[in-house]
Design an enzyme around this catalytic site. Structure first.
Site, PDB file in Angstrom:
ATOM      1  N   ASP A  64      24.366  74.036  39.548  1.00 38.68           N
ATOM      2  CA  ASP A  64      25.337  75.139  39.613  1.00 38.68           C
ATOM      3  C   ASP A  64      26.230  75.255  38.373  1.00 38.68           C
ATOM      4  OD1 ASP A  64      26.681  72.786  40.106  1.00 38.68           O
ATOM      5  OD2 ASP A  64      27.515  73.364  42.037  1.00 38.68           O
ATOM      6  N   HIS A  65      26.424  74.167  37.637  1.00 41.40           N
ATOM      7  CA  HIS A  65      27.334  74.209  36.489  1.00 41.40           C
ATOM      8  C   HIS A  65      26.635  74.644  35.197  1.00 41.40           C
ATOM      9  CE1 HIS A  65      29.837  71.847  39.176  1.00 41.40           C
ATOM     10  NE2 HIS A  65      30.813  71.790  38.292  1.00 41.40           N
ATOM     11  N   ASP A 119      31.597  65.475  42.600  1.00 41.74           N
ATOM     12  CA  ASP A 119      32.418  66.576  42.108  1.00 41.74           C
ATOM     13  C   ASP A 119      33.734  66.533  42.868  1.00 41.74           C
ATOM     14  OD1 ASP A 119      31.965  69.441  40.554  1.00 41.74           O
ATOM     15  OD2 ASP A 119      33.457  69.505  42.145  1.00 41.74           O
ATOM     16  N   ARG A 380      41.600  75.742  38.864  1.00 40.22           N
ATOM     17  CA  ARG A 380      42.203  74.995  37.756  1.00 40.22           C
ATOM     18  C   ARG A 380      42.486  75.912  36.583  1.00 40.22           C
ATOM     19  NH1 ARG A 380      38.304  69.806  38.644  1.00 40.22           N
ATOM     20  NH2 ARG A 380      39.662  68.874  40.207  1.00 40.22           N
ATOM     21  N   SER A 538      38.881  66.445  37.423  1.00 37.38           N
ATOM     22  CA  SER A 538      37.489  66.339  37.860  1.00 37.38           C
ATOM     23  C   SER A 538      37.041  64.903  38.106  1.00 37.38           C
ATOM     24  CB  SER A 538      36.581  66.984  36.817  1.00 37.38           C
ATOM     25  OG  SER A 538      36.128  66.019  35.915  1.00 37.38           O
ATOM     26  N   ARG A 540      34.266  63.812  36.703  1.00 43.55           N
ATOM     27  CA  ARG A 540      33.279  63.497  35.660  1.00 43.55           C
ATOM     28  C   ARG A 540      33.462  62.082  35.123  1.00 43.55           C
ATOM     29  NH1 ARG A 540      36.117  68.073  32.001  1.00 43.55           N
ATOM     30  NH2 ARG A 540      35.660  69.144  33.932  1.00 43.55           N
TER      31      ARG A 540
HETATM   32  C1  MIC Z   1      35.444  70.792  37.521  1.00 44.47           C
HETATM   33  O1  MIC Z   1      35.764  71.704  38.277  1.00 44.47           O
HETATM   34  O2  MIC Z   1      36.220  70.284  36.695  1.00 44.47           O
HETATM   35  C2  MIC Z   1      34.026  70.258  37.599  1.00 44.47           C
HETATM   36  C3  MIC Z   1      33.322  70.714  36.385  1.00 44.47           C
HETATM   37  O3  MIC Z   1      33.384  70.803  38.727  1.00 44.47           O
HETATM   38  C4  MIC Z   1      34.094  68.727  37.715  1.00 44.47           C
HETATM   39  C5  MIC Z   1      32.789  68.057  37.625  1.00 44.47           C
HETATM   40  C6  MIC Z   1      32.245  67.942  36.232  1.00 44.47           C
HETATM   41  O4  MIC Z   1      32.996  67.740  35.285  1.00 44.47           O
HETATM   42  O5  MIC Z   1      31.022  68.039  36.096  1.00 44.47           O
HETATM   43  C7  MIC Z   1      34.804  68.248  38.986  1.00 44.47           C
HETATM   44  O6  MIC Z   1      35.595  68.967  39.547  1.00 44.47           O
HETATM   45  O7  MIC Z   1      34.600  67.093  39.386  1.00 44.47           O
HETATM   46 FE1  SF4 Z   2      32.320  74.643  39.829  1.00 47.08          FE
HETATM   47 FE2  SF4 Z   2      34.239  72.802  39.532  1.00 47.08          FE
HETATM   48 FE3  SF4 Z   2      34.755  75.408  39.236  1.00 47.08          FE
HETATM   49 FE4  SF4 Z   2      34.232  74.482  41.627  1.00 47.08          FE
HETATM   50  S1  SF4 Z   2      35.974  73.939  40.343  1.00 47.08           S
HETATM   51  S2  SF4 Z   2      33.422  76.361  40.732  1.00 47.08           S
HETATM   52  S3  SF4 Z   2      32.706  72.929  41.188  1.00 47.08           S
HETATM   53  S4  SF4 Z   2      33.430  74.152  37.945  1.00 47.08           S
END
Ligand code: MIC
Ligand code: SF4
Length: 644
Positions: A64-65, A119, A380, A538, A540
């Protein structure tokens, strides 16, 4: 003894430990899922552990990313994730099937279960009455390989809801924004929020899920709602009524704290740049011009959200100065609103439809222009996350966003003069599982395919007894994982290639960081200093793994965010807390620090004496690790610990 919901679920899943706040407890996990940007490393680490099939009852690999396919890298990762899922017995959700949390809610989330996801927004499942927790990839890999999931027992805080939302202009997003306003981005650290009270029945499952999803922004371990008649209604509507159980707190259940929220008193809220807790009422920003609106993300892309948006846009035109982007949360939502003609209303108003994916939320396209104002129904708004360093990103409900896109400016939707038809929660959702490939029984013929950008997982050497390192960066409070390991379209394709992605560490703060860290590698490496809530955001693990690859030995901070602290430990980096927060002043950027006797300190009282040889002073820090975590750090990380 009377129990709350969290205690009931934890007790039913307890592998070891006493369910007492602050204690390490081991839990048996029912479901584990990965998304692509964190998933490649998770599955590489799973492979490295060396079991032949996932040991949790349900595992899902989502894409999805990393959906932009500007070269071979992302599609190669997709192929790897598909073949590795097939090899080891996981479901595979094909690219285009939607955002992991929304799809998981529709297809797999079930009350009373425990799910882990790689995630931070995994707590979306809490809207379904399940314990759903965001973790780093290596934690998920070890659980998929058969280990219990260990966490420090959080406090359980009740959010007591009363009243009813003033729909359609006030939504679940406004509720969680109000909670963020009150509690801030560190208000949930070490806590699980359990929702209860008479107001619960006013909210349907997608609304509850929006609230638990964005509980991540509070720093909470997770959030959960009861499983009641509304849960049953939703499960029946998505064809999974048999997954329903009745689950509520006992009448006299105890909580560490109770917070009251009157839903009837909530009004449209908005988070201002550059933090999700910088929340004010929408009406206080009346007249602010907007350049871009983005509707979607794992928080606000359900059928209900998008149908309301379509009904607002119907027959109107998006303001000339505004770019409106919409990404539905799942293929099912997309198909359902298409079949109802709602997409036509969106397109005809001037909206740009994106695919069912994270998209602009993580800077994968849809960046605002220089200095522009973008209002998003996302979760975010950290600096630079949109892909544009000097953009001003606000967060608001999808309903507010739709109204702003027509008006060209921020306006309280209740005073916009726009009328919108109301509708009932559907008693039947469109169901389409064509993009979910179930696990195979016999996997002997499956070959895991790895493209050239997929590199081996780096492993740290065991802990040394003497640490001498330079403070390469000194930072303030609430440093995010986006600050540590930026995302976006230029960086995300390197998630499977740690040597390459390490070049971007702290890139938004100091572009010379990785070069300078490399230079220090044979001089003992480096440390960084942070303030409160270091590593928020996140899950990550690249924010720990890539700095580890660059020689980061320890992080000093006043406090840490939960997932990032766990990731630091998993990669053998010492998370050290100033014994006296004021000692934060005792070391500056460029200072050389020495800790003698690291191993004895770790095995003993976990108090470390730090000598600052540049300033000729000293201070103390503590690590507060449990026995398992100490062992992990000693071995150089969770992978060497697990393979012992
Ligand atoms: C995000 O919203 O910051 C992400 C991208 O979904 C991350 C995961 C990632 O960095 O791959 C998260 O929320 O954990
Ligand atoms: Fe995707 Fe993270 Fe954004 Fe949710 S917050 S839509 S999981 S990048």
């Amino acid at each position: 003894m009377a129990k709350n919901i969290v205690e009931k679920i934890f007790e039913a899943h307890k592998a070891y430990g006493e369910l007492k706040t602050g204690n390490p407890v081991g839990l048996t996990v029912d479901q584990a899922y990965t998304q692509d940007a964190t998933g490649t490393m998770t599955w590489l680490q799973f492979e490295a552990i060396g079991v032949d099939r996932v040991k949790v009852p349900l595992a899902v690999s989502y894409i999805d990313h990393n959906m932009l396919q500007t070269d071979y890298m992302n599609p190669d990762d997709h192929k790897f994730l598909q073949t590795v899922a097939a090899k080891y017995g996981a479901h595979f959700s094909r690219p285009g099937n939607g955002i992991c949390h929304q799809v998981h809610l529709e297809q797999f989330a079930a009350p009373g279960k425990i799910a882990l996801g790689t995630d931070s927004h995994t707590p979306t499942g809490g809207g379904m009455g399940m314990i759903a927790i965001g973790v780093g990839g290596l934690d998920a890999a070890t659980v998929m390989a058969g280990a219990p999931f260990e966490l420090t027992m959080p406090k359980v805080v009740k959010i007591n809801l009363t009243g009813k939302l003033n729909r359609p202009w006030v939504t679940a997003m406004d509720v969680i924004l109000e909670i963020l306003r009150r509690l801030t981005v560190k208000g949930g650290v070490g806590k699980i929020f359990e929702y209860g009270g008479t107001g619960v029945k006013d909210l349907n499952v997608p609304e509850r899920a929006a609230i638990t999803n964005m509980g991540a922004e509070l720093g909470a371990t997770t959030s959960i709602f009861p499983s009641d008649g509304r849960t049953k209604f939703y499960l029946k509507a998505v064809g999974r009524e048999t997954d329903w159980i009745d689950l509520k707190a006992d009448d006299d259940a105890e909580y560490a704290e109770v917070i009251d929220i009157d839903l009837s008193a909530i009004e449209p809220m908005i988070a201002q740049p550059h933090s999700p807790d910088n929340v004010v009422t929408v009406k206080s920003l009346k007249g602010t011009k907007v350049d871009q609106i983005c509707i979607g993300s794992c928080t606000n892309s359900s059928y209900q959200s998008l149908k309301t948006v379509a009904l607002i846009l119907k027959g109107k035109t998006v303001s000339e100065g505004v770019n409106l982007l919409i990404n539905p949360g799942s293929k099912q939502v997309y198909e359902m609103i298409s079949r109802e003609g709602l997409i036509a209303d969106m397109i005809s108003s001037g909206a740009r439809m994106l695919e069912a994916s994270c998209g602009p939320c993580i800077g994968m396209g849809g960046a605002p222009g220089s200095g522009q104002i973008s209002v998003r129904s996302y979760n975010r708004n950290f600096p630079g996350r949109s892909g544009t360093k000097d953009a001003f990103v606000y967060l608001a409900s999808p309903v507010s966003c739709a109204v702003f896109s027509i008006k060209g400016e921020i306006v309280d939707p209740r005073e916009s003069g726009i009328k919108v038809a109301t509708f009932e929660e559907p008693s039947k959702y469109l169901i389409n599982r064509s993009s979910i490939i179930p696990p195979l029984k016999d996997t002997s013929d499956v070959k895991v395919i790895k493209g050239p950008n997929i590199k081996d997982v780096p492993v740290k050497e065991p802990l040394k007894n003497r640490l001498e390192a330079e403070v390469l960066l000194k930072l303030g409070d609430n440093i995010t994982t986006d600050d540590i390991m930026p995302a976006g379209s230029k960086v995300l394709p390197f998630r499977s290639n740690i040597p390459k992605i390490s070049e971007f560490v702290f890139g938004g703060i100091d572009v010379t960081f990785s070069k300078r860290a490399n230079e220090l590698k044979d001089k003992g490496g480096c440390v960084v200093i942070g303030g409160e809530n270091y590593g928020q955001g996140s899950s990550r693990e690249h924010a720990a793994m890539a700095p580890m690859f660059l020689g980061l030995q320890a992080v000093f901070a006043k406090s840490f965010a939960r997932i990032h602290r766990a990731n630091l430990i998993n990669f053998g980096i010492l998370p050290l807390q100033f014994k006296n927060p004021s000692d934060y002043e005792k070391a500056g950027q460029g200072d050389r620090l020495i800790i003698n006797d690291v191993i004895n300190s770790l095995n003993g009282a976990q108090v470390y004496k730090i000598e600052n040889i540049t300033k000729g002073s000293s201070f103390e820090a503590v690590s507060d690790l449990n026995d398992r975590q100490r062992e992990i750090i000693l071995k150089g990380g969770l992978l060497p610990y697990t393979k012992k």
